[in-house]
Design an enzyme around this catalytic site. Sequence first.
Site, PDB file in Angstrom:
ATOM      1  N   GLU A 673       0.861  -1.196   0.000  1.00 17.31           N
ATOM      2  CA  GLU A 673       0.000   0.000   0.000  1.00 17.31           C
ATOM      3  C   GLU A 673       0.887   1.232   0.000  1.00 17.31           C
ATOM      4  OE1 GLU A 673      -2.830   0.493   3.233  1.00 17.31           O
ATOM      5  OE2 GLU A 673      -3.535   2.394   2.409  1.00 17.31           O
ATOM      6  N   ASN A 732      -4.513   5.141  -2.251  1.00 20.87           N
ATOM      7  CA  ASN A 732      -5.762   5.606  -1.621  1.00 20.87           C
ATOM      8  C   ASN A 732      -6.428   6.720  -2.442  1.00 20.87           C
ATOM      9  OD1 ASN A 732      -5.861   4.233   1.149  1.00 20.87           O
ATOM     10  ND2 ASN A 732      -3.745   4.998   1.018  1.00 20.87           N
ATOM     11  N   GLU A 764      -7.807   2.163  -3.568  1.00 23.08           N
ATOM     12  CA  GLU A 764      -8.551   1.905  -2.340  1.00 23.08           C
ATOM     13  C   GLU A 764      -9.622   2.971  -2.148  1.00 23.08           C
ATOM     14  OE1 GLU A 764      -6.162   1.384   1.137  1.00 23.08           O
ATOM     15  OE2 GLU A 764      -4.820  -0.093   0.192  1.00 23.08           O
ATOM     16  N   ASP A 794     -11.597   0.055   1.394  1.00 27.63           N
ATOM     17  CA  ASP A 794     -10.702   0.315   2.530  1.00 27.63           C
ATOM     18  C   ASP A 794     -11.519   0.477   3.816  1.00 27.63           C
ATOM     19  OD1 ASP A 794      -8.380   0.797   3.843  1.00 27.63           O
ATOM     20  OD2 ASP A 794      -7.980   2.775   2.953  1.00 27.63           O
ATOM     21  N   GLU A 850      -6.097  -5.480   8.013  1.00 32.87           N
ATOM     22  CA  GLU A 850      -5.112  -4.426   8.261  1.00 32.87           C
ATOM     23  C   GLU A 850      -4.718  -4.410   9.727  1.00 32.87           C
ATOM     24  OE1 GLU A 850      -5.423  -0.467   5.692  1.00 32.87           O
ATOM     25  OE2 GLU A 850      -7.229  -0.821   6.883  1.00 32.87           O
TER      26      GLU A 850
END
Length: 891
Positions: A673, A732, A764, A794, A850
Amino acid sequence: MNHNNFINNLLYLYNNVTIIINLKEKKISHYYDSNNLIDSNISIDEFVFDFSNRNEFNLDSKNKLTRFFSNFFSSNDPFSINATYILKDESKLLLNFKGYKYDNDDVLLVISRIEDNITNSTYDYLTKVLSRESMVKKVNEALLDVKPFTLMIIDIDYFKQFNDSYGHMYGDIVLVEVASALKKYVSNNGYVGRIGGDEFLLLLYIDNDYEVVHDACSKIKKVINNISNHNIKKASITATIGCALYPNDGNNYYTLFKKIDKALYRGKRKGRNCFIIYDEEKCGKISDEFSEINNNIDSKDVKYSNFNIISAVSEILNKDNNYNKNIYDSLDLIGTYFVLDRIALYVLNIDEDNIKQIHCWCSNNSTGLDKVILNDKENIDVWRDNLDSLGMLKIVQVESNKHLTIYNDLHNQQTSAILAFELKCRDENVGFIRFDMCSINRFWQTNDIYSLMVISKLYAIFINKINEQIKHNKELYYDRLTSIYNYIRWRDLVQIEVENTSSYSVMYFDIEGFKHLNDIYGSKVCDEALITIAEGFKEVFTTGMIYSRVADDKFLCFIPTDDKSLIESVYNYLENKLRTSMNYKDTFHLICGVYINKDNDILTTSIDKANIARKQPTTYKEGLCYFSSEQYEEKKFKTELELHMFEALDNNEFLLYLQPKVNIKTGEVIGAEALTRWNFKHENLITPNLFIPLFEQNGFIKELDYKVFENVCIFLRKVIDNNNNPIIISVNISRYQKDFDTYINKIDSIRKDYNIPPELIELEITEGMYVSDVKEISNLIKKLHYLGYRVSMDDFGSGYSNLAALADMDFDLIKLDKGFCVNTKNEKEKIILSFVMELAHELDMDVLCEGVETKEFMEYLKSIGCNIVQGYLFDKPIPEEHFYDKYIKKI
Ligand code: C2E
Ligand code: CA
Ligand code: CA
């Protein structure tokens, strides 16, 4: 010629001789007194000799005369001296010698008698016919008699222009000539008087017979025309004559005068140089007459009569900001110029219709100012009632107008004649002005009426201007809606206070969720809430308190104390009032930030600090919040970041950190990520929790997202170029990206620039985004899929989870929020977690967990079928070059 004639003529009725001297021939070419033109051929020397040798002049005067004559013939400038002449009875006579060259050859000399103490105002000083006052007396006397007479006004046409073009001395000559001619005509059959600059009044004892009057008028007209033909070659003199008959047209002075004035006016309208005998039908009614005046306000009359005084008044009024003095100075000028006794200018308070201010002027003869003070509303109405359709009141003789409603007032004020005007500007009555005579009557001449009417208009405009200014100032200093001070005024006032005291507090108010309330309840209700607060301030006021509305729902309040209990009582009072006194109870709540001055801050810092405190509370329950220095530091820090963020983008201060995503079964790093760190000014590293929320607030997050996306492309390019096995990297999308089409176009073009296969990039989408509009998000996913990107959800489970919506959206991967995952001891959470896991698999979506920090939790995840993890247990987000070395190179 008999030299004695000069002096003898001086002593004759008019006491004025005019001499034109031809310099070339050194001869007197014209010599005339008011009575006769005497063509004479005497030489200048003879003439001068005659004067300077006369024993009647004393020594001093003789010397003066000699000097006068020698200068007079050699100079082009006008000259004037006075010399004393002793009469046979030893009384003294003061003579004025005045002269100037009017062209190369001719000089003009006028010798006139200066008014001494013996002469009173019975005669007009210049023409020596009767003065205005004596004329009034004569007419009034004649009115006591039954003997018919005709009253005439003779107005010299375009006299002012004439005066301007040829000089005042010629003007004087014309007046003397006309007076002399009229006097000669009237002889013993009546009276002549000068009642104004260029207006003569004639009382003629002739029959009330139209033919007779007509004949008299044409004769007078001829007499005047003759003057021009005969004596003064330069200009032709004409006059307009208006007349009325006693007793046919009236039996009192006022009526008669009004009628001759009307007749005269008609004559002027007819084109002048004519006479009009008053005729009810032709001259019309009084009101008509005045509206005619009004329509012709631009007529030549106004332009040329008293033009200088009008412009002088305007100039004085607008000189500077010393309004009262300017008004007084201008009134003084008007009073002196028009020979008035008293002027009062009433300024009205428009909103309340009462008198706000009175400006007065009075001459030495006036009976005093206190008499003209009007002070109540009734008086104003009485005035209004007496005005005609032009807003004017004109009375020549107050005493003979006992029927007037205003008579008693005027009588008590010792006004003998009056001219008054309503002051109107843009249809608004801003005041009144009155011009008074106090002991004598006054024939208000048309010229003077015009001029004073124009002057009144100037005052109306001037007062209006001041009113507008006051209004403007009000708008400058007060808030329109609540009528309390606005910020500017508050700041100015508080600034002064702050300089004198260090112990004070600033309270900064706003209404909780005001924008939202505006949408729900509308602006009317919300305005009411604002007014309620303003009212509350007035009620809770304590000494030294200064409050204002800053803007919208923001209010500022200064209190000269650091007493917290007082501060709290002010807050509680206002909050309570707002909460209870509105129609919508318990809907409106106040939030307040307080700064109690400690650091001797300048005012703007104190306001800032109160404002920072205001932003602290999240609900009204903790509505009152005091400033703390931590808040301030934070705010300062944020400001520093904001100031630098754009530059940081160009300086590559936003670094790419990568955190591996691991397959727990194989231990293989299957992706990463992308997370950002800000290397602020290349000095210190800042974590996202400090700047991401700020960027979300100020919109800069959009720029940052593109930057991160580009950094990811650069990284992947390096991986591909180095022939390493590429991995999927997720980026993101901020939930503040609103315009998805723009976003997609932009990132896809960046990707193309670096020629990166789209399937290497995962986007995400945070959970919070799709609760608002499922359809839109599912479209976004479709588009991204179409372009070949992977899409993940996410922070699933962080608070907005909508399991039903999940089915509608085609995610490749679900990332379970770290908060979701931590507590393995909670059975309930475990059940939910395994349920989600099942659902995801059902929907054919991968699940990543996560924030995995412990082995134990990892084992648990394995047991429920989750095999992709991201967390400190494996690695933290690390700089891309470390990541490359550590995970890519190896592979
Ligand atoms: P996120 O998207 O949920 O990112 C994951 C966050 O979890 C990261 O925090 C990461 O460092 C942290 N994390 C990973 N493993 C663990 C763990 O085992 N324990 C704990 N306690 N935390 C772990 P980070 O990097 O501080 O980022 C915070 C948030 O800032 C991100 O949450 C994301 O919403 C936002 N963010 C970071 N970089 C970007 C970016 O480039 N663009 C956008 N739009 N948002 C970003
Ligand atoms: Ca993320
Ligand atoms: Ca996350």
